[in-house]
Design a protein around this motif. Structure first.
Motif, PDB file in Angstrom:
ATOM      1  N   VAL A  64       0.782  -1.558   0.214  1.00 23.60           N
ATOM      2  CA  VAL A  64      -0.101   0.041   0.603  1.00 23.60           C
ATOM      3  C   VAL A  64       0.891   1.732   0.159  1.00 23.60           C
ATOM      4  O   VAL A  64       0.494   2.450  -0.727  1.00 23.60           O
ATOM      5  CB  VAL A  64      -0.702   0.063   1.619  1.00 23.60           C
ATOM      6  N   MET A  65       1.745   1.206   1.001  1.00 24.28           N
ATOM      7  CA  MET A  65       3.351   2.382   0.351  1.00 24.28           C
ATOM      8  C   MET A  65       3.641   2.544  -1.032  1.00 24.28           C
ATOM      9  O   MET A  65       3.479   3.733  -0.780  1.00 24.28           O
ATOM     10  CB  MET A  65       3.707   2.469   1.987  1.00 24.28           C
ATOM     11  N   ALA A  66       4.184   1.707  -1.024  1.00 25.03           N
ATOM     12  CA  ALA A  66       4.765   1.831  -2.549  1.00 25.03           C
ATOM     13  C   ALA A  66       3.806   2.440  -3.261  1.00 25.03           C
ATOM     14  O   ALA A  66       4.060   3.045  -3.797  1.00 25.03           O
ATOM     15  CB  ALA A  66       5.154   0.231  -2.425  1.00 25.03           C
ATOM     16  N   SER A  67       3.139   1.667  -3.543  1.00 23.66           N
ATOM     17  CA  SER A  67       1.617   2.143  -4.815  1.00 23.66           C
ATOM     18  C   SER A  67       1.287   3.766  -4.235  1.00 23.66           C
ATOM     19  O   SER A  67       1.254   3.649  -4.976  1.00 23.66           O
ATOM     20  CB  SER A  67       1.103   1.183  -4.272  1.00 23.66           C
ATOM     21  N   CYS A  68       1.141   4.235  -3.104  1.00 22.14           N
ATOM     22  CA  CYS A  68       0.766   5.451  -2.755  1.00 22.14           C
ATOM     23  C   CYS A  68       2.214   6.231  -3.223  1.00 22.14           C
ATOM     24  O   CYS A  68       1.876   6.967  -3.863  1.00 22.14           O
ATOM     25  CB  CYS A  68       0.190   5.938  -1.128  1.00 22.14           C
ATOM     26  N   VAL A  69       3.128   6.072  -2.760  1.00 19.39           N
ATOM     27  CA  VAL A  69       4.553   7.187  -3.014  1.00 19.39           C
ATOM     28  C   VAL A  69       4.323   6.770  -4.986  1.00 19.39           C
ATOM     29  O   VAL A  69       4.579   7.774  -5.175  1.00 19.39           O
ATOM     30  CB  VAL A  69       5.852   6.127  -2.880  1.00 19.39           C
ATOM     31  N   ALA A  70       4.432   5.404  -5.133  1.00 24.95           N
ATOM     32  CA  ALA A  70       4.321   5.199  -7.197  1.00 24.95           C
ATOM     33  C   ALA A  70       2.986   6.449  -8.013  1.00 24.95           C
ATOM     34  O   ALA A  70       3.199   7.469  -8.630  1.00 24.95           O
ATOM     35  CB  ALA A  70       3.935   4.013  -7.310  1.00 24.95           C
ATOM     36  N   MET A  71       1.684   6.547  -6.637  1.00 30.26           N
ATOM     37  CA  MET A  71       0.654   7.231  -7.190  1.00 30.26           C
ATOM     38  C   MET A  71       1.552   8.914  -7.205  1.00 30.26           C
ATOM     39  O   MET A  71       1.002   9.495  -8.093  1.00 30.26           O
ATOM     40  CB  MET A  71      -0.607   7.431  -6.655  1.00 30.26           C
ATOM     41  N   ALA A  72       2.068   9.079  -6.256  1.00 29.35           N
ATOM     42  CA  ALA A  72       1.559  10.621  -5.994  1.00 29.35           C
ATOM     43  C   ALA A  72       3.052  10.886  -7.844  1.00 29.35           C
ATOM     44  O   ALA A  72       3.225  12.062  -8.066  1.00 29.35           O
ATOM     45  CB  ALA A  72       2.985  11.094  -4.465  1.00 29.35           C
ATOM     46  N   THR A  73       4.022  10.374  -7.235  1.00 29.53           N
ATOM     47  CA  THR A  73       5.073  10.873  -8.386  1.00 29.53           C
ATOM     48  C   THR A  73       4.605  10.154 -10.107  1.00 29.53           C
ATOM     49  O   THR A  73       4.691  11.386 -10.549  1.00 29.53           O
ATOM     50  CB  THR A  73       6.196   9.606  -8.063  1.00 29.53           C
ATOM     51  N   ASN A  74       3.524   9.374 -10.088  1.00 25.62           N
ATOM     52  CA  ASN A  74       2.253   9.378 -11.230  1.00 25.62           C
ATOM     53  C   ASN A  74       1.958  10.836 -11.614  1.00 25.62           C
ATOM     54  O   ASN A  74       1.836  11.009 -12.746  1.00 25.62           O
ATOM     55  CB  ASN A  74       1.982   8.079 -11.547  1.00 25.62           C
ATOM     56  N   TYR A  75       1.534  11.138 -10.844  1.00 25.35           N
ATOM     57  CA  TYR A  75       0.186  11.978 -10.917  1.00 25.35           C
ATOM     58  C   TYR A  75       1.416  13.389 -11.897  1.00 25.35           C
ATOM     59  O   TYR A  75       1.330  13.951 -12.420  1.00 25.35           O
ATOM     60  CB  TYR A  75       0.100  12.653  -9.826  1.00 25.35           C
ATOM     61  N   LEU A  76       3.237  13.780 -11.091  1.00 24.70           N
ATOM     62  CA  LEU A  76       3.565  14.573 -11.712  1.00 24.70           C
ATOM     63  C   LEU A  76       3.994  14.505 -13.219  1.00 24.70           C
ATOM     64  O   LEU A  76       3.540  15.087 -14.098  1.00 24.70           O
ATOM     65  CB  LEU A  76       4.506  14.282 -11.570  1.00 24.70           C
ATOM     66  N   GLY A  77       3.955  13.079 -13.790  1.00 28.51           N
ATOM     67  CA  GLY A  77       4.428  12.548 -15.008  1.00 28.51           C
ATOM     68  C   GLY A  77       3.587  12.266 -15.856  1.00 28.51           C
ATOM     69  O   GLY A  77       3.528  13.399 -16.753  1.00 28.51           O
ATOM     70  N   PHE A  78       1.758  12.292 -15.034  1.00 30.68           N
ATOM     71  CA  PHE A  78       1.078  12.714 -15.988  1.00 30.68           C
ATOM     72  C   PHE A  78       0.378  13.572 -16.566  1.00 30.68           C
ATOM     73  O   PHE A  78       0.194  14.261 -17.493  1.00 30.68           O
ATOM     74  CB  PHE A  78      -0.505  11.589 -15.418  1.00 30.68           C
ATOM     75  N   ARG A  79       0.536  14.965 -15.734  1.00 30.79           N
ATOM     76  CA  ARG A  79       0.149  15.997 -16.000  1.00 30.79           C
ATOM     77  C   ARG A  79       1.183  17.074 -16.558  1.00 30.79           C
ATOM     78  O   ARG A  79       0.941  18.077 -17.233  1.00 30.79           O
ATOM     79  CB  ARG A  79       0.157  16.606 -14.310  1.00 30.79           C
ATOM     80  N   PHE A  80       2.733  17.014 -16.327  1.00 33.88           N
ATOM     81  CA  PHE A  80       3.627  17.613 -17.068  1.00 33.88           C
ATOM     82  C   PHE A  80       3.819  16.772 -18.032  1.00 33.88           C
ATOM     83  O   PHE A  80       4.485  17.498 -18.542  1.00 33.88           O
ATOM     84  CB  PHE A  80       4.573  18.228 -15.847  1.00 33.88           C
ATOM     85  N   PHE A  81       3.567  16.044 -18.138  1.00 32.22           N
ATOM     86  CA  PHE A  81       4.622  14.671 -19.456  1.00 32.22           C
ATOM     87  C   PHE A  81       3.138  13.882 -20.423  1.00 32.22           C
ATOM     88  O   PHE A  81       3.321  14.661 -21.260  1.00 32.22           O
ATOM     89  CB  PHE A  81       5.661  13.689 -18.865  1.00 32.22           C
ATOM     90  N   ALA A  82       2.975  13.198 -20.130  1.00 32.87           N
ATOM     91  CA  ALA A  82       1.708  12.542 -21.152  1.00 32.87           C
ATOM     92  C   ALA A  82       0.346  13.761 -21.627  1.00 32.87           C
ATOM     93  O   ALA A  82      -0.130  13.153 -22.286  1.00 32.87           O
ATOM     94  CB  ALA A  82       1.411  11.343 -20.160  1.00 32.87           C
ATOM     95  N   TYR A  83      -0.434  13.657 -20.728  1.00 31.53           N
ATOM     96  CA  TYR A  83      -1.527  15.219 -20.827  1.00 31.53           C
ATOM     97  C   TYR A  83      -1.099  16.204 -20.376  1.00 31.53           C
ATOM     98  O   TYR A  83      -1.773  16.585 -19.719  1.00 31.53           O
ATOM     99  CB  TYR A  83      -2.461  14.017 -19.371  1.00 31.53           C
ATOM    100  N   ARG A  84       0.123  16.484 -21.071  1.00 31.59           N
ATOM    101  CA  ARG A  84       0.243  18.053 -20.705  1.00 31.59           C
ATOM    102  C   ARG A  84      -0.382  18.900 -21.611  1.00 31.59           C
ATOM    103  O   ARG A  84      -1.085  20.311 -21.591  1.00 31.59           O
ATOM    104  CB  ARG A  84       1.701  18.793 -20.882  1.00 31.59           C
TER     105      ARG A  84
END
Length: 158
Positions: A64-84
């Protein structure tokens, strides 16, 4: 004296893009999702193994903790790269992202639990395989909801 106003018809809607253009766009979207998702998977596995094997956390807490940390880093990647190119950041977008991501974490955790405890995948390699399978299945859900509801396409930009 009557004044006549000229009524002009609305301009026609732009034609739908050809199939090859749509396929190319979707392919690029899937590729970008894969890059961000791949980095998120790396973060997920790194944190999971650090917590489970390095710090002796309980398996469910580690996943659960690993998934939550990954979720937070993914938001930045999706917002500023994949779906910018999608609609700008809003409270609604952030709430949807983290709401759907939380559902993804729940899905991942349930699937991991089934593999780890239900199927006895408890060794170092087996637990990582259970983690990988849970990530893959939850990622399919995430891809669909992120592109459909979170990072919606702005038709005015096409």
């Amino acid at each position: 004296m009557t004044v006549q106003t000229e009524v002009r018809p609305a301009p026609p809607a732009p034609p739908a893009p050809p199939v090859l253009v749509r396929v190319r766009r979707l392919s690029m979207e899937v590729a970008k999702f894969g890059v961000v998702g791949g980095s998120g998977v790396a973060v997920n596995f790194l944190v999971f193994n650090l917590l489970l094997r390095g710090l002796n956390w309980a398996p469910m807490a580690a996943t659960v903790m690993a998934s939550c940390v990954a979720m937070a880093t993914n938001y930045l990647g999706f917002r500023f790269f994949a779906y910018r190119d999608r609609a700008s950041r809003t409270r609604r977008q952030i709430a949807l992202f983290f709401g759907f991501s939380a559902l993804g974490v729940v899905m991942e955790s349930v699937l991991f639990y089934a593999g780890y405890h239900g199927a006895g995948m408890t060794g170092p390699i087996a637990s990582n395989l259970a983690k990988a399978l849970s990530i893959v299945l939850a990622s399919a859900f995430r891809f669909l909801v992120y592109r459909t509801w979170v990072f919606q396409h702005d038709a005015r930009r096409e």
